[in-house]
Design a protein around this motif. Sequence first.
Motif, PDB file in Angstrom:
ATOM      1  N   LEU A 104       0.829  -1.206   0.000  1.00 34.34           N
ATOM      2  CA  LEU A 104       0.000   0.000   0.000  1.00 34.34           C
ATOM      3  C   LEU A 104       0.867   1.261   0.000  1.00 34.34           C
ATOM      4  CD1 LEU A 104      -2.816  -1.005   2.536  1.00 34.34           C
ATOM      5  CD2 LEU A 104      -2.967  -0.874   0.048  1.00 34.34           C
ATOM      6  N   LEU A 105       1.932   1.231   0.795  1.00 35.94           N
ATOM      7  CA  LEU A 105       2.823   2.390   0.856  1.00 35.94           C
ATOM      8  C   LEU A 105       3.535   2.589  -0.473  1.00 35.94           C
ATOM      9  CD1 LEU A 105       3.555   4.456   3.017  1.00 35.94           C
ATOM     10  CD2 LEU A 105       5.528   3.062   3.609  1.00 35.94           C
ATOM     11  N   ALA A 106       3.955   1.480  -1.103  1.00 35.41           N
ATOM     12  CA  ALA A 106       4.608   1.578  -2.411  1.00 35.41           C
ATOM     13  C   ALA A 106       3.647   2.124  -3.460  1.00 35.41           C
ATOM     14  CB  ALA A 106       5.140   0.211  -2.825  1.00 35.41           C
ATOM     15  N   LEU A 107       2.365   1.763  -3.387  1.00 30.34           N
ATOM     16  CA  LEU A 107       1.368   2.267  -4.330  1.00 30.34           C
ATOM     17  C   LEU A 107       1.187   3.768  -4.171  1.00 30.34           C
ATOM     18  CD1 LEU A 107      -0.818   1.835  -6.452  1.00 30.34           C
ATOM     19  CD2 LEU A 107      -2.416   1.285  -4.589  1.00 30.34           C
ATOM     20  N   LEU A 108       1.111   4.233  -2.920  1.00 31.14           N
ATOM     21  CA  LEU A 108       0.992   5.676  -2.685  1.00 31.14           C
ATOM     22  C   LEU A 108       2.216   6.419  -3.218  1.00 31.14           C
ATOM     23  CD1 LEU A 108      -0.466   5.717   0.948  1.00 31.14           C
ATOM     24  CD2 LEU A 108      -1.672   6.228  -1.177  1.00 31.14           C
ATOM     25  N   ALA A 109       3.389   5.855  -3.009  1.00 31.58           N
ATOM     26  CA  ALA A 109       4.607   6.483  -3.515  1.00 31.58           C
ATOM     27  C   ALA A 109       4.635   6.523  -5.038  1.00 31.58           C
ATOM     28  CB  ALA A 109       5.836   5.757  -2.973  1.00 31.58           C
ATOM     29  N   TYR A 110       4.159   5.436  -5.653  1.00 32.68           N
ATOM     30  CA  TYR A 110       4.117   5.396  -7.129  1.00 32.68           C
ATOM     31  C   TYR A 110       3.211   6.492  -7.666  1.00 32.68           C
ATOM     32  CZ  TYR A 110       2.647   3.846 -11.748  1.00 32.68           C
ATOM     33  OH  TYR A 110       2.338   3.813 -13.087  1.00 32.68           O
ATOM     34  N   LEU A 111       2.052   6.646  -7.040  1.00 30.30           N
ATOM     35  CA  LEU A 111       1.144   7.703  -7.499  1.00 30.30           C
ATOM     36  C   LEU A 111       1.759   9.079  -7.293  1.00 30.30           C
ATOM     37  CD1 LEU A 111      -2.230   6.276  -6.092  1.00 30.30           C
ATOM     38  CD2 LEU A 111      -1.384   6.195  -8.458  1.00 30.30           C
ATOM     39  N   TYR A 112       2.491   9.248  -6.205  1.00 26.82           N
ATOM     40  CA  TYR A 112       3.135  10.546  -5.934  1.00 26.82           C
ATOM     41  C   TYR A 112       4.208  10.836  -6.977  1.00 26.82           C
ATOM     42  CZ  TYR A 112       6.224  13.941  -3.749  1.00 26.82           C
ATOM     43  OH  TYR A 112       7.018  15.029  -3.506  1.00 26.82           O
ATOM     44  N   PHE A 113       5.100   9.850  -7.243  1.00 27.73           N
ATOM     45  CA  PHE A 113       6.169  10.071  -8.196  1.00 27.73           C
ATOM     46  C   PHE A 113       5.627  10.252  -9.615  1.00 27.73           C
ATOM     47  CE2 PHE A 113       8.904   7.821  -4.994  1.00 27.73           C
ATOM     48  CZ  PHE A 113       9.736   8.889  -4.755  1.00 27.73           C
ATOM     49  N   ARG A 114       4.549   9.557  -9.936  1.00 25.07           N
ATOM     50  CA  ARG A 114       3.966   9.704 -11.263  1.00 25.07           C
ATOM     51  C   ARG A 114       3.402  11.109 -11.448  1.00 25.07           C
ATOM     52  NH1 ARG A 114      -0.882   5.883 -13.761  1.00 25.07           N
ATOM     53  NH2 ARG A 114      -0.881   6.818 -15.856  1.00 25.07           N
ATOM     54  N   ARG A 115       2.761  11.642 -10.420  1.00 24.30           N
ATOM     55  CA  ARG A 115       2.227  12.995 -10.518  1.00 24.30           C
ATOM     56  C   ARG A 115       3.363  14.025 -10.542  1.00 24.30           C
ATOM     57  NH1 ARG A 115      -1.191  15.225  -5.530  1.00 24.30           N
ATOM     58  NH2 ARG A 115       0.938  15.140  -4.694  1.00 24.30           N
TER      59      ARG A 115
END
Length: 365
Positions: free
Chosen positions: A353-364
């Motif tokens: 879950l934490l990795a998913l949030l980070a992925y969305l952050y880096f993608r944005r």
Amino acid sequence: MNWRIKQVDRLVAYSVLSAVLATWLLLTGLDAAKAFIGAAADIGQGNYGIGAVMLQILCTVPRRAYEWFDSAALIGSLLGMGALAGTGELIALRSAGLSKLRICLSVAWSLGVLTLLVAVMGDTLGPRGEQQAQSLLLQAKSSSVAIGQRSMGVWARDGDTFINAKRGITRQVQGLREVQLSDVRVFEFAPKGQLLSIAVAESAVHSSGQWTMQKVRKTEFVDAQANSTTEASVSWKSGLDPRYLALSIVQPAYLSISDLRRNIRALKRNQEFSRPFELAYWAKVFWPLNVLVLVVCVLPFAFGALRSGGMGKRIFVGMVLAIGWNFLQRALVNVGAVYNINLAFATLLPALLLALLAYLYFRRA
């Protein structure tokens, strides 16, 4: 993106590792000092003196260092990045074209080797030191209970009776502490040393001031004959103090991965409750990954705070994130255990879950 090690990686590694090591030493030292103060209250019981206390606490240092490393890695990484931000080097790196992801991965690379070394320590020196500490504590406080090595389990003496249990756990039942021994063998001897009987029980539980053995097969030796009987439940009259037995029981979280695997197989083979050992097993297996994912995924959210705050603010941010992560991880693992979700997936889910949030952050970004 160029993934080769550059000067920036050395710069980040020096700043982060120095802060992590200092934080790690401080947290471990404070925890050991707190344990020393608590243990000092028992000085005078049996042969338990100041020397025994110091040696016992010293043996637990590897285990304490392992337990505090994740918090030290998080807080130390924030302090190290904050030091770079305070001197303007972090802004210079961003101006040179390095993304937040690239800088965070430099932190992960610098911590990767150290994390693996700590994981090895937590699986070797930690369990051995904890077992040695408990053995020293029992030798000083009680001469009737001893901890066996590896599969030998717990040995105890009650007069002319010797008790061996391969495994033991302690748990809270209706507010009372209960001791449960598994795979129990009771050897009864005569005063002159002759073996009188052997009782083999699936389990023995101390509750409400008395011992009860379940699924007991007892063999009595009379003259040249051996008489065997089997009973579902037997009240066991023993003066064995459950407080000292509780001290002798090594908690699942303090066992090595190989010992946890061995206990899980034995418990499942005997159709016994193995969930505490499984939770501890998967927590150890995924521990290095959880530490690195936590550090990499949290740093981007603290970039703004690091530029505008001092050391106190960075430490506060690190403590809040570490406490929040621990609560999230325990909650999700407990929910998974309640609903019979695969324990490996339940343990890995917080990191995913934490990795998913980070992925969305880096993608944005």
